[in-house]
Design a protein around this motif. Structure first.
Motif, PDB file in Angstrom:
ATOM      1  N   ASP A   1      52.487  50.724  36.713  1.00 31.18           N
ATOM      2  CA  ASP A   1      51.855  51.897  36.539  1.00 31.18           C
ATOM      3  C   ASP A   1      50.200  51.638  36.521  1.00 31.18           C
ATOM      4  N   PHE A   2      49.638  50.517  36.421  1.00 30.53           N
ATOM      5  CA  PHE A   2      48.396  49.946  36.643  1.00 30.53           C
ATOM      6  C   PHE A   2      48.082  48.922  37.414  1.00 30.53           C
ATOM      7  N   LEU A   3      49.235  48.252  37.987  1.00 34.60           N
ATOM      8  CA  LEU A   3      48.848  47.182  38.612  1.00 34.60           C
ATOM      9  C   LEU A   3      47.952  47.370  39.894  1.00 34.60           C
ATOM     10  N   ASP A   4      48.137  48.567  40.661  1.00 33.21           N
ATOM     11  CA  ASP A   4      47.349  48.730  41.926  1.00 33.21           C
ATOM     12  C   ASP A   4      45.870  48.936  41.423  1.00 33.21           C
ATOM     13  N   GLY A   5      45.868  49.678  40.275  1.00 31.63           N
ATOM     14  CA  GLY A   5      44.148  49.707  39.955  1.00 31.63           C
ATOM     15  C   GLY A   5      43.670  48.470  39.714  1.00 31.63           C
ATOM     16  N   LEU A   6      44.487  47.371  38.937  1.00 31.14           N
ATOM     17  CA  LEU A   6      44.058  46.025  38.696  1.00 31.14           C
ATOM     18  C   LEU A   6      43.516  45.321  40.069  1.00 31.14           C
ATOM     19  N   PHE A   7      44.424  45.407  41.161  1.00 29.39           N
ATOM     20  CA  PHE A   7      44.045  44.675  42.226  1.00 29.39           C
ATOM     21  C   PHE A   7      43.013  45.383  43.103  1.00 29.39           C
ATOM     22  N   ASN A   8      42.846  46.859  42.744  1.00 23.50           N
ATOM     23  CA  ASN A   8      41.759  47.425  43.493  1.00 23.50           C
ATOM     24  C   ASN A   8      40.045  47.087  42.781  1.00 23.50           C
ATOM     25  N   MET A   9      40.178  46.507  41.367  1.00 26.48           N
ATOM     26  CA  MET A   9      39.190  45.999  40.753  1.00 26.48           C
ATOM     27  C   MET A   9      38.615  44.614  41.637  1.00 26.48           C
ATOM     28  N   LEU A  10      39.732  43.914  42.122  1.00 26.90           N
ATOM     29  CA  LEU A  10      39.386  42.490  42.538  1.00 26.90           C
ATOM     30  C   LEU A  10      38.433  42.635  43.622  1.00 26.90           C
ATOM     31  N   SER A  11      38.274  43.708  44.400  1.00 23.61           N
ATOM     32  CA  SER A  11      37.099  43.861  45.414  1.00 23.61           C
ATOM     33  C   SER A  11      35.965  44.475  44.981  1.00 23.61           C
ATOM     34  N   ASP A  12      35.784  44.632  43.540  1.00 25.91           N
ATOM     35  CA  ASP A  12      34.410  45.426  42.900  1.00 25.91           C
ATOM     36  C   ASP A  12      33.540  44.295  43.393  1.00 25.91           C
ATOM     37  N   SER A  13      32.138  45.177  43.402  1.00 26.63           N
ATOM     38  CA  SER A  13      30.785  44.199  43.933  1.00 26.63           C
ATOM     39  C   SER A  13      30.480  43.500  42.735  1.00 26.63           C
ATOM     40  N   SER A  14      30.696  43.774  41.602  1.00 27.65           N
ATOM     41  CA  SER A  14      30.541  43.067  40.352  1.00 27.65           C
ATOM     42  C   SER A  14      31.368  41.850  40.178  1.00 27.65           C
ATOM     43  N   HIS A  15      30.550  40.794  40.145  1.00 29.68           N
ATOM     44  CA  HIS A  15      31.509  39.573  40.188  1.00 29.68           C
ATOM     45  C   HIS A  15      32.069  39.335  38.617  1.00 29.68           C
ATOM     46  N   GLU A  16      31.509  39.964  37.692  1.00 28.98           N
ATOM     47  CA  GLU A  16      32.191  40.035  36.240  1.00 28.98           C
ATOM     48  C   GLU A  16      33.536  40.767  36.357  1.00 28.98           C
ATOM     49  N   ILE A  17      33.376  41.905  36.911  1.00 28.10           N
ATOM     50  CA  ILE A  17      34.506  42.754  36.962  1.00 28.10           C
ATOM     51  C   ILE A  17      35.831  42.299  37.718  1.00 28.10           C
ATOM     52  N   ARG A  18      35.258  41.446  38.670  1.00 30.95           N
ATOM     53  CA  ARG A  18      36.365  40.786  39.434  1.00 30.95           C
ATOM     54  C   ARG A  18      37.004  39.587  38.819  1.00 30.95           C
ATOM     55  N   GLN A  19      36.208  39.177  38.154  1.00 32.69           N
ATOM     56  CA  GLN A  19      36.657  37.912  37.089  1.00 32.69           C
ATOM     57  C   GLN A  19      37.413  38.438  35.951  1.00 32.69           C
ATOM     58  N   GLN A  20      37.069  39.744  35.497  1.00 29.39           N
ATOM     59  CA  GLN A  20      37.896  40.132  34.213  1.00 29.39           C
ATOM     60  C   GLN A  20      39.244  40.537  34.777  1.00 29.39           C
ATOM     61  N   ALA A  21      39.097  41.359  36.038  1.00 31.24           N
ATOM     62  CA  ALA A  21      40.587  41.746  36.812  1.00 31.24           C
ATOM     63  C   ALA A  21      41.420  40.734  37.023  1.00 31.24           C
ATOM     64  N   ASP A  22      40.948  39.616  37.560  1.00 23.81           N
ATOM     65  CA  ASP A  22      41.621  38.293  37.969  1.00 23.81           C
ATOM     66  C   ASP A  22      42.151  37.570  36.935  1.00 23.81           C
ATOM     67  N   SER A  23      41.431  37.541  35.639  1.00 24.99           N
ATOM     68  CA  SER A  23      42.013  37.104  34.445  1.00 24.99           C
ATOM     69  C   SER A  23      43.068  37.692  33.787  1.00 24.99           C
ATOM     70  N   ALA A  24      43.169  39.252  33.901  1.00 22.80           N
ATOM     71  CA  ALA A  24      44.283  40.081  33.427  1.00 22.80           C
ATOM     72  C   ALA A  24      45.408  39.785  34.324  1.00 22.80           C
ATOM     73  N   LEU A  25      45.185  39.673  35.641  1.00 22.31           N
ATOM     74  CA  LEU A  25      46.280  39.505  36.521  1.00 22.31           C
ATOM     75  C   LEU A  25      46.834  38.306  36.429  1.00 22.31           C
ATOM     76  N   SER A  26      45.976  37.325  36.022  1.00 24.07           N
ATOM     77  CA  SER A  26      46.795  35.805  36.014  1.00 24.07           C
ATOM     78  C   SER A  26      47.454  35.662  34.816  1.00 24.07           C
ATOM     79  N   GLU A  27      47.145  36.415  33.752  1.00 24.34           N
ATOM     80  CA  GLU A  27      47.800  36.417  32.295  1.00 24.34           C
ATOM     81  C   GLU A  27      49.302  37.255  32.492  1.00 24.34           C
TER      82      GLU A  27
END
Length: 728
Positions: free
Chosen positions: A214-240
């Motif tokens: 239900d929210f996987l696509d949204g997390l992947f969408n955040m991987l291309s955010d201009s903010s490095h911190e947001i990309r990192q947080q999204a990647d960390s969540a996806l890795s988990e």
């Protein structure tokens, strides 16, 4: 309201709306004390009236100071209620939540403060308002006022603590709200959302993995955010989550696979890498669940195989091999047609690696599910044929392998060869650049004799005589120079000895008639030397043109290659191979004396041992019909070159293996006459050109200083080529 006014002094009410914070704070303390007394007394009616007064007259007031006083008053009332506050939350919380959208930033700030104090008192009892609170906090996380943002963050942390402790939280009711917010682009909101996803996933009793689609696509969408911190947080969540998937016995791979396939085509490199990594794990773990999605997954993998980023290419190739290694059956939901459609689509890819892998897939499917693939052949056959014109040699070779597999069926073999000839006719550069590669490879993959017989049959009825001549010359050159066709050459050398050789000779002869030099080459290869002499003698003035001399030049060079070593050795016995000598001298007489080819052939003939002919032999040779089946005489018997003079009647009758050379010569002359008529017809529409000795010398001049080309190599790699000469 009268009950409320009776318990709250007028001075307190005035101070609640005062512009000074200290007065409002003191008034709130008074309200807290009043509510405590009423709670002890159990007078909830007056408490309800008091709360309604604070909500209606203050929090909904048009005056900002009134709204501020109302908020602090409601918080104070909640504190005064203590454990009794839960039953009044329906009155207290909505006015506070409404204030989160107030135009005045200070009001929004005090709303955060008020709800913070309320939440500290009621804790898990306010979970029933969680979705409204979450929605309000989501908006405040992106507030334009830094103080409001700070207050919202404090409240957010408290709410997270309460939710993780509560057993009343409903993830089912929360997920639709989360899904709705996941595509928001505001970076503050994105951080807020990822924070909540991470917190909820850490709660053992909350199954976030089950709702991941239900929210996987949204997390992947955040991987291309201009903010490095947001990309990192999204990647960390996806890795988990990916780690949880590996450890979970039950996962909905299908829904997530659809999302990953879409994200694999993202313009963002990091998103592509993450999605293809997930797909890789899914292919390893998904098993039967992913069978219906194989075509979509393949469609995502093939472009990534040619990605500009090496990490993506490596993972994509590994995934591709994993997917191809799974041998699912159509009865299990494996859609052969869908896979073929994907492979066909990517045959038009601009990237060579992708086209190659698409062909590997078609080849794999042919080997595993031939019947099913052939049922979809009409959908892919045209694309496969067009791929023969691919700029990549490796792609062309793979296409030919696929075609060879399909062409095990006679009908498809015929279609393939017809299309090849058609393409060669339309695109002369394809024949020149790829003709040898295609023909030679087909002869390896399929039976060389079958390929040449089919080509000869098609060319025999070719209406474009110029193309037929060029095509035959190309096929003849491949026949004489390619190592792959050595067995075919050996068979032709036995044309006068066995039926297999004779049948092949006759099959090729019909189309080789389109080129005089090709016919002469075929006769020299088949050792029908007297017929070669007849063909040479049948040529007329119109046949001796520039194109003919160019091809004759090539033939003379070929005579010096290992292919014709047997012929050169036969020259050691001139008395036995008189017609061979006569054929070679005939070719010599057709060449301009200043040409390099003339000098090469003359030099070769000078090495032939001398031989004395009797007067009777010369007389009979000179009187012999050059256009009939030719023999030379020993005593009173007529023999083919190389035959022993001591033969019986039966041997004499079978010495030509049943070949009617007179008829073949007539066939050759008829085809050549058609060529002459076409040439005359075309010459009426263009200026006439007469070949002069000067033209020939001009053409030969560049060759004088150049070394003789290595004709044992494939013709396409030969540097020797004159004007109008076909390079294979």
């Amino acid at each position: 309201m009268a009950d409320a006014l009776s318990v709250i002094p007028a001075a307190v009410l005035r101070n609640l709306s005062d512009k000074l914070y200290e007065k409002r704070k003191n008034a709130a303390l008074e309200v807290e004390g009043i509510v405590k007394q009423l709670t002890v007394a159990g007078d909830h009616d007056k408490i309800t009236a008091l709360i309604n007064l604070l909500a209606n007259e203050y929090t909904y007031s048009p005056q900002a100071n009134h709204r501020k006083g109302g908020l602090i008053g409601l918080a104070a009332a909640t504190v005064g209620l203590t454990s009794e506050a839960a039953q009044h939350l329906d009155q207290i919380v909505p006015p506070v939540l409404n204030s989160f959208s107030d135009q005045d930033s200070r009001v929004r700030y005090y709303a955060c403060e008020a709800l913070y104090n309320i939440a500290k008192v009621v804790r898990g009892d306010f979970i029933v308002f969680f979705n409204q609170i979450f929605d309000a906090l989501c908006k405040l996380s992106a507030d334009s006022d830094a103080n409001v943002q700070s207050a919202a963050h404090l409240l957010d942390r408290l709410v997270k603590d309460i939710v993780t402790e509560s057993d009343q939280f409903s993830i089912e009711e929360f997920i639709p709200l989360l899904r709705e917010r996941m595509n928001v682009l505001n970076p503050y909101v994105r951080q807020f959302l990822v924070g909540w996803i991470t917190v909820l996933d850490s709660v053992p009793d909350i199954d976030m993995l089950g709702f991941l689609p239900d929210f996987l696509d949204g997390l992947f969408n955040m991987l291309s955010d201009s903010s490095h911190e947001i990309r990192q947080q999204a990647d960390s969540a996806l890795s988990e989550f990916l780690q949880e998937i590996k450890n979970s016995p039950s996962v909905d791979y299908g829904r997530m696979a659809e999302i990953l396939v879409q994200r694999a085509a993202s313009p963002d490199e990091f998103t592509r890498l993450t999605s293809i990594t997930w797909i890789n794990e899914f292919v390893k773990l998904g098993g039967d669940q992913l069978v219906p999605y194989y075509a979509d997954i393949l469609g995502a993998i093939l472009p990534c195989i040619s990605d500009k980023e090496e990490k993506i290419r490596v993972v994509a190739r590994e995934t591709n091999e994993e997917l191809r290694g799974i041998q699912a059956k159509p009865t299990e939901g494996f859609d052969v047609g869908a896979i073929l459609s994907v492979a066909r689509r990517h045959l038009s890819s601009e990237w060579e690696a992708t086209r190659i892998e698409a062909l590997h897939w078609i080849s794999t499917l042919l080997n595993r599910h031939r019947t099913e693939v052939l049922s979809f052949l009409s959908d892919i056959f045209e694309t496969l044929l067009k791929a023969l014109s691919d700029p990549s040699d490796e792609v062309v070779l793979l296409v030919l392998e696929v075609h060879a597999c399909i062409a095990k069926d006679d009908r498809h073999f015929h279609q393939l060869v017809v299309y090849l000839v058609h393409n060669f006719r339309l695109d002369s550069s394809l024949l020149e650049k790829r003709g040898a590669l295609i023909i030679r490879r087909l002869c390896v993959l399929l039976d060389a004799e079958t390929v040449y017989r089919k080509l000869s049959t098609i060319l025999q009825g070719e209406s474009d005589l110029d193309f037929a001549s060029v095509m035959v010359q190309a096929l003849n050159l491949i026949l004489l120079t390619s190592s792959e066709l050595a067995n075919l050459r050996d068979l032709l050398k036995k044309s006068l000895m066995n039926d297999a050789g004779k049948n092949l000779f006759l099959s090729l002869y019909a189309s080789w008639c389109h080129s005089a030099t090709a016919i002469v080459s075929l006769c020299l290869l088949a050792q029908t030397y007297q017929h070669a002499t007849s063909v040479i003698q049948s040529l007329v003035e119109e046949d001796i043109n520039l194109k003919f001399l160019v091809q004759l030049d090539k033939l003379i060079h070929l005579l010096e290659t290992p292919t014709f070593a047997y012929l050169r050795l036969q020259l050691l016995e001139p008395g036995r191979y008189i017609w061979l000598l006569k054929a070679l001298y005939g070719l010599l007489m057709l060449l301009p004396q200043q040409s390099r080819a003339f000098k090469i052939l003359r030099t070769r003939l000078k090495t032939v041992p001398s031989y004395s002919f009797s007067g009777e032999q010369f007389k009979r040779m000179s009187l012999g019909n050059g256009f009939s089946e030719v023999n030379f005489f020993v005593g009173s018997q007529v023999l083919e070159d190389g035959e022993d003079g001591d033969i019986n009647e039966d041997q004499r009758n079978n010495m030509h293996n049943g070949i009617n050379f007179a008829s073949r010569l007539q066939q050759f002359e008829q085809v050549q006459q058609r060529h002459r008529m076409q040439t005359k017809s075309e010459s009426q529409f263009r200026p006439s050109y007469t070949l002069s000795p000067t033209d020939v010398r001009r053409r030969e001049e560049p060759n004088r200083s150049s070394p003789m080309p290595d004709m044992s190599r494939p013709p396409s790699r030969t540097s020797h080529r004159g004007p109008g000469q076909l390079q294979i």
